[in-house]
Design a protein around this motif. Structure first.
Motif, PDB file in Angstrom:
ATOM      1  N   ASP A   3       0.858  -1.188   0.000  1.00 23.67           N
ATOM      2  CA  ASP A   3       0.000   0.000   0.000  1.00 23.67           C
ATOM      3  C   ASP A   3       0.889   1.231   0.000  1.00 23.67           C
ATOM      4  O   ASP A   3       1.869   1.308   0.738  1.00 23.67           O
ATOM      5  N   ASP A   7      -1.008   9.642  -0.901  1.00 25.09           N
ATOM      6  CA  ASP A   7      -2.183   9.731  -1.746  1.00 25.09           C
ATOM      7  C   ASP A   7      -1.742   9.876  -3.215  1.00 25.09           C
ATOM      8  O   ASP A   7      -0.984  10.789  -3.547  1.00 25.09           O
ATOM      9  N   GLU A  10      -1.982  13.340  -4.568  1.00 22.40           N
ATOM     10  CA  GLU A  10      -0.906  14.248  -4.124  1.00 22.40           C
ATOM     11  C   GLU A  10       0.335  14.039  -4.993  1.00 22.40           C
ATOM     12  O   GLU A  10       0.986  15.001  -5.428  1.00 22.40           O
TER      13      GLU A  10
END
Ligand code: ACO
Length: 261
Positions: A3, A7, A10
């Motif tokens: 993961d 973001d 971003e």
């Protein structure tokens, strides 16, 4: 794939892509239509990548999409119009510059080995990004240039120290003050590139280098990097002492435990 700690939106705003695959993180400069020109968001987000890098990561590859590694700072930042989404209103003081430098400084951390994969132009802030990495693998079409003095500014993205460390004071001064281009053959001769390969082989050459580095146990790689990095500043005696300090923990328990990894 792990993961991502950041973001994706971003990253996209900053013109970056981040892929983390176990021990390898790949940061791509991802605005090829602007030759991967760099904005304040790019530098701030690079710093965030460094702060949030998963502990599993041991090698960081920095690369660029398209024909150029990076054309340096987005020149629109110097214009009254600026770059959409970029705040250009704040003071240009030392604290501001330190915030930009943070995007590059972490690439020298001992727990990772950073590799710049450079094709085409690496200009100004792009050249300094390549210099921020521990190693540079370049395509035979590479074009390094430190253009800042031509714009009336100094190279301030942490590049002057590695440039001098690699090429020496007179050559660094000449490269910066003439703002000329350093092509592949000279880059290799000066030590600005560990390896020069045909452009089509850049990715595979980097993959081979990454695989070789990952063969070394993590603790050994970190200790070796700490040791090598301090060598130029140490006397022979200081360096010998540093070798002893780094080696003893790696030798492990003489009662039979295997060396630390
Ligand atoms: N900032 C903003 N936009 C840029 C930049 C940049 N640094 N570099 C390229 N672009 C844009 C161009 O304006 C062009 O946009 P357009 O398609 O809307 O016209 C697009 O990227 C492609 O650029 P070209 O010049 O067409 O691409 P080419 O491959 O022929 O040349 C090169 C690439 C040599 C990098 C050239 O674009 C260039 O000289 N750029 C400026 C380099 C520079 O001086 N950077 C500042 C260094 S100082 C520092 O970083 C602090």
């Amino acid at each position: 794939m792990a993961d991502l700690p950041l973001d994706p939106a971003e990253l996209q705003r900053a013109g970056l892509r981040l892929d983390v695959d176990g021990a390898v993180a790949t940061i791509s400069l991802a605005r090829p239509e602007r030759r991967n020109a760099l904005t304040f968001s790019t530098w701030h987000t690079l710093a965030r990548i460094g702060e949030t890098l998963p502990e599993t990561v041991r090698v960081v590859v920095v690369r660029g999409d398209g024909p150029s590694f990076s054309a340096g700072i987005d020149l629109r930042l110097f214009s009254p119009e600026g770059v959409p989404g970029e705040d250009t209103s704040g003071p240009r003081d030392e604290e501001f510059i330190a915030g930009l430098q943070a995007g590059y400084l972490w690439l020298r951390r001992p727990d990772i080995v950073s590799i710049a994969a450079v094709q085409g132009h690496a200009i100004g802030g792009g050249f300094q990004l390549a210099l921020s990495c521990d190693l540079r693998v370049v395509a035979d079409d590479v074009k390094f240039a430190m253009k800042e003095p031509a714009l009336g500014i100094v190279p301030d993205l942490t590049g002057t120290k590695p440039l001098v460390d690699i090429v020496g004071v007179p050559r660094a001064l000449e490269i910066c003050l003439t703002t000329r281009t350093v092509f592949a053959e000279e880059a290799a001769r000066l030590g600005l590139a560990e390896l020069v390969v045909p452009a089509a082989e850049l990715d595979s050459a980097v993959a081979d280098l990454v695989a070789a580095i990952l063969q070394v146990p993590p603790a050994t790689a970190a200790a070796t990097k700490r040791l090598i990095r301090q060598a130029p500043h140490n006397t022979l005696e200081e360096q010998a002492a540093a070798e002893r300090r780094e080696q003893v923990p790696l030798l492990g328990d003489p009662a039979g435990a295997s060396p630390a990894s």
